[in-house]
Every structure is written in structure tokens, then in C-alpha cells.
Scaffold this motif. Structure first.
Motif, PDB file in Angstrom:
ATOM      1  N   GLU A 122      25.234 -12.512 -28.424  1.00  0.00           N
ATOM      2  CA  GLU A 122      23.940 -12.729 -27.764  1.00  0.00           C
ATOM      3  C   GLU A 122      23.450 -11.415 -27.006  1.00  0.00           C
ATOM      4  N   GLY A 123      24.011 -10.964 -26.686  1.00  0.00           N
ATOM      5  CA  GLY A 123      23.935  -9.785 -25.631  1.00  0.00           C
ATOM      6  C   GLY A 123      23.367  -8.798 -26.522  1.00  0.00           C
ATOM      7  N   HIS A 124      23.830  -8.606 -27.938  1.00  0.00           N
ATOM      8  CA  HIS A 124      22.997  -7.443 -28.847  1.00  0.00           C
ATOM      9  C   HIS A 124      21.793  -8.145 -29.416  1.00  0.00           C
ATOM     10  N   LEU A 125      21.802  -9.494 -30.138  1.00  0.00           N
ATOM     11  CA  LEU A 125      20.211  -9.780 -29.931  1.00  0.00           C
ATOM     12  C   LEU A 125      19.218  -9.902 -29.039  1.00  0.00           C
ATOM     13  N   LEU A 126      19.771 -10.054 -27.675  1.00  0.00           N
ATOM     14  CA  LEU A 126      18.610 -10.275 -26.950  1.00  0.00           C
ATOM     15  C   LEU A 126      17.971  -8.453 -26.796  1.00  0.00           C
ATOM     16  N   GLU A 127      19.470  -7.606 -26.862  1.00  0.00           N
ATOM     17  CA  GLU A 127      19.019  -6.083 -26.048  1.00  0.00           C
ATOM     18  C   GLU A 127      18.617  -5.621 -27.163  1.00  0.00           C
ATOM     19  N   ILE A 128      17.889  -5.936 -28.703  1.00  0.00           N
ATOM     20  CA  ILE A 128      17.454  -5.547 -29.802  1.00  0.00           C
ATOM     21  C   ILE A 128      16.080  -6.106 -29.682  1.00  0.00           C
ATOM     22  N   ALA A 129      16.099  -6.904 -29.519  1.00  0.00           N
ATOM     23  CA  ALA A 129      14.674  -7.858 -29.546  1.00  0.00           C
ATOM     24  C   ALA A 129      13.628  -7.482 -28.731  1.00  0.00           C
ATOM     25  N   THR A 130      14.418  -7.355 -26.803  1.00  0.00           N
ATOM     26  CA  THR A 130      13.127  -6.833 -26.331  1.00  0.00           C
ATOM     27  C   THR A 130      13.175  -4.887 -26.448  1.00  0.00           C
ATOM     28  N   GLY A 131      14.073  -4.733 -27.363  1.00  0.00           N
ATOM     29  CA  GLY A 131      14.034  -2.838 -27.625  1.00  0.00           C
ATOM     30  C   GLY A 131      12.479  -3.177 -28.608  1.00  0.00           C
ATOM     31  N   LEU A 132      11.948  -3.916 -29.380  1.00  0.00           N
ATOM     32  CA  LEU A 132      11.205  -4.030 -30.439  1.00  0.00           C
ATOM     33  C   LEU A 132       9.827  -4.202 -29.588  1.00  0.00           C
ATOM     34  N   ASP A 133       9.851  -5.517 -28.479  1.00  0.00           N
ATOM     35  CA  ASP A 133       8.512  -5.593 -27.229  1.00  0.00           C
ATOM     36  C   ASP A 133       8.663  -4.777 -26.643  1.00  0.00           C
ATOM     37  N   ILE A 134       9.295  -4.197 -25.947  1.00  0.00           N
ATOM     38  CA  ILE A 134       8.874  -3.064 -25.054  1.00  0.00           C
ATOM     39  C   ILE A 134       9.169  -1.528 -25.907  1.00  0.00           C
ATOM     40  N   SER A 135      10.064  -1.201 -25.963  1.00  0.00           N
ATOM     41  CA  SER A 135       9.471   0.484 -26.799  1.00  0.00           C
ATOM     42  C   SER A 135       9.302   0.562 -27.971  1.00  0.00           C
ATOM     43  N   GLY A 136       8.794  -0.853 -28.801  1.00  0.00           N
ATOM     44  CA  GLY A 136       8.752  -0.774 -30.359  1.00  0.00           C
ATOM     45  C   GLY A 136       9.965  -0.209 -30.998  1.00  0.00           C
ATOM     46  N   ALA A 137      11.026   0.044 -31.150  1.00  0.00           N
ATOM     47  CA  ALA A 137      11.939  -0.282 -31.496  1.00  0.00           C
ATOM     48  C   ALA A 137      12.161  -1.069 -32.851  1.00  0.00           C
ATOM     49  N   ARG A 138      12.821  -0.732 -33.576  1.00  0.00           N
ATOM     50  CA  ARG A 138      12.907  -1.664 -35.645  1.00  0.00           C
ATOM     51  C   ARG A 138      11.326  -2.304 -35.349  1.00  0.00           C
ATOM     52  N   PRO A 139      10.370  -1.413 -35.833  1.00  0.00           N
ATOM     53  CA  PRO A 139       9.279  -1.747 -35.844  1.00  0.00           C
ATOM     54  C   PRO A 139       9.161  -2.874 -37.529  1.00  0.00           C
ATOM     55  N   ASP A 140      10.220  -2.809 -38.252  1.00  0.00           N
ATOM     56  CA  ASP A 140       9.961  -2.544 -39.656  1.00  0.00           C
ATOM     57  C   ASP A 140      11.304  -4.013 -39.862  1.00  0.00           C
ATOM     58  N   ALA A 141      12.018  -3.441 -39.167  1.00  0.00           N
ATOM     59  CA  ALA A 141      12.559  -4.723 -39.776  1.00  0.00           C
ATOM     60  C   ALA A 141      12.877  -6.711 -39.880  1.00  0.00           C
ATOM     61  N   LEU A 142      11.325  -7.002 -39.157  1.00  0.00           N
ATOM     62  CA  LEU A 142      11.172  -8.124 -39.151  1.00  0.00           C
ATOM     63  C   LEU A 142      10.385  -8.325 -40.014  1.00  0.00           C
ATOM     64  N   PRO A 143       9.690  -9.166 -40.895  1.00  0.00           N
ATOM     65  CA  PRO A 143       8.540  -9.226 -42.048  1.00  0.00           C
ATOM     66  C   PRO A 143       7.686  -9.399 -41.172  1.00  0.00           C
ATOM     67  N   ARG A 144       6.667  -8.771 -41.504  1.00  0.00           N
ATOM     68  CA  ARG A 144       5.402  -8.382 -40.803  1.00  0.00           C
ATOM     69  C   ARG A 144       4.656  -9.445 -41.054  1.00  0.00           C
ATOM     70  N   GLU A 145       4.497 -10.162 -41.767  1.00  0.00           N
ATOM     71  CA  GLU A 145       3.844 -11.871 -41.137  1.00  0.00           C
ATOM     72  C   GLU A 145       4.297 -12.333 -40.415  1.00  0.00           C
ATOM     73  N   TYR A 146       5.886 -12.052 -39.771  1.00  0.00           N
ATOM     74  CA  TYR A 146       6.429 -13.342 -38.621  1.00  0.00           C
ATOM     75  C   TYR A 146       5.409 -11.931 -37.739  1.00  0.00           C
ATOM     76  N   LEU A 147       5.459 -11.140 -37.587  1.00  0.00           N
ATOM     77  CA  LEU A 147       5.653  -9.913 -36.978  1.00  0.00           C
ATOM     78  C   LEU A 147       3.997 -11.030 -36.168  1.00  0.00           C
ATOM     79  N   LEU A 148       2.885 -10.701 -37.253  1.00  0.00           N
ATOM     80  CA  LEU A 148       1.981 -11.106 -37.047  1.00  0.00           C
ATOM     81  C   LEU A 148       1.688 -12.403 -36.403  1.00  0.00           C
ATOM     82  N   GLU A 149       2.105 -13.644 -36.599  1.00  0.00           N
ATOM     83  CA  GLU A 149       1.507 -15.333 -36.748  1.00  0.00           C
ATOM     84  C   GLU A 149       2.929 -15.479 -35.001  1.00  0.00           C
TER      85      GLU A 149
END
Length: 199
Positions: A122-149
């Protein structure tokens, strides 16, 4: 991958955590917390991980409570102070002491540079999730359509300014904290350059 398939668990505890986040956080930080759940849930799908979904949802929703003025700790870093506020919430929800401690750990670790999923999924998932939302880390790891939704449902709004100002203020008062590490590592620049800002 769609929002409808990855909604947080429909439990009274998760609903209460959402209410708390919306009540105490700014609109931008509350939306960030909700997006953090959806990014974490998406990463769990992509990586084939099976977290405790209720623990992860509550941690995602409450992970920035330490940035709320009402919970600003004088000496304690915001992620640790906020984690303990979340633990008090967990106690009120009837969670065991062990589960309350897990909530503290997940929220504290979300600010680590990296969390090994073998140590704390859970700590790993929250760390990478907040890393995406704050720093833009791993922007291509999730489908673009999902990001947009997710971004359409929960817009970023004033997150870059709001989060940047609050963390910078904590960093100045607590120079040995993770907040200070984030600021020294170019937090404001990363927020501004986050590819999610231009989707």
C-alpha cells in the motif's frame, strides 16, 4: 481501465474518510487525494498487486491531512503528523491498533523516495500514485484514456500553487524533513512541468 471499475470500496469508513478530506483540505488538495486513490488503484492493476483496498483508500484520502492548517504540527513533518491524525480516525472507525499503525506507515512512506512493494504494497502504491500526481513520474504507465477520465472528473485546479506553497512553508520550518527534500529536489518545477497539467 475505467473509473467505474476502480472506485474505492463502498464502506462507511471510506465514506467518512472522504468527508474528512473534503472538510479539512482545500479543494485542490481534496481532488489530489481522490486522484491519488485512482492512480494507486490503476497502478495496482498494471503491476498485478493486491493491496488492502480499504486501507489504501483511507490512506490516499487522508495522506495530506498534515497540510491542513488545523493539523499543522510544530515539530513533526506533515506526513508523520497527518498519519497520526489518520490513525485517530482509524481508531474512531473501530480499526485495530495494528491497522491504525499500518495507516501511519503507509502515509509516512508515501513521501519516501521509493517504497519497495515487498515491504509495503500500500505504501508503494501511494508513493508512486502521489509521485505521478505531484512530480509527473511514470506518466505513461497508465492508459491515457484513464488519465483523461480521472482528470476530467477531478481536475487539478490550483494544485501546483496550493501544494507547492504549503510544502515550501513546512520545508522552511522543518529543514530536515521530507518536505525540505522535495523542495530541494525541484518540487515547484516538477509541479509546473507535470505532463498531467497539459492533458
Amino acid at each position: 481501465m475505467r473509473i467505474a471499475d476502480l472506485r474505492p470500496p463502498e464502506t462507511a469508513t471510506v465514506r467518512a474518510a472522504l468527508d474528512l478530506a473534503v472538510r479539512y483540505l482545500t479543494p485542490a488538495l481534496a481532488a489530489h487525494s481522490i486522484r491519488s486513490w485512482y492512480w494507486a488503484a490503476g497502478f495496482a492493476e498494471v503491476q498485478g498487486l493486491r493491496p488492502d483496498r480499504e486501507l489504501l483508500a483511507v490512506a490516499a484520502l487522508l495522506h495530506d491531512l498534515g497540510l491542513a492548517e488545523e493539523f499543522d504540527a510544530v515539530r513533526t513533518p506533515y506526513e508523520i503528523g497527518g498519519g497520526h491524525v489518520a490513525a485517530v480516525f482509524g481508531a474512531g472507525a473501530g480499526w485495530s491498533r495494528d491497522l491504525q499503525q499500518r495507516l501511519v506507515e503507509v502515509i509516512e512512506r508515501h513521501n519516501w523516495p521509493e517504497v519497495d512493494p515487498g515491504l509495503d504494497v500500500e505504501g508503494h502504491l501511494l508513493e508512486i500514485a502521489t509521485g505521478l500526481d505531484i512530480s509527473g513520474a511514470r506518466p505513461d504507465a497508465l492508459p491515457r484514456e484513464y488519465l483523461l477520465e480521472v482528470l476530467e472528473a477531478y481536475p487539478r485546479g490550483a494544485l501546483a500553487t496550493d501544494f507547492g506553497d504549503r510544502v515550501a512553508e513546512r520545508a522552511e520550518r522543518k529543514p530536515t524533513s521530507q518536505a525540505a527534500r522535495l523542495v530541494a529536489g525541484g518540487l515547484r518545477q516538477k509541479l509546473a512541468a507535470n505532463p498531467l497539467e497539459s492533458l
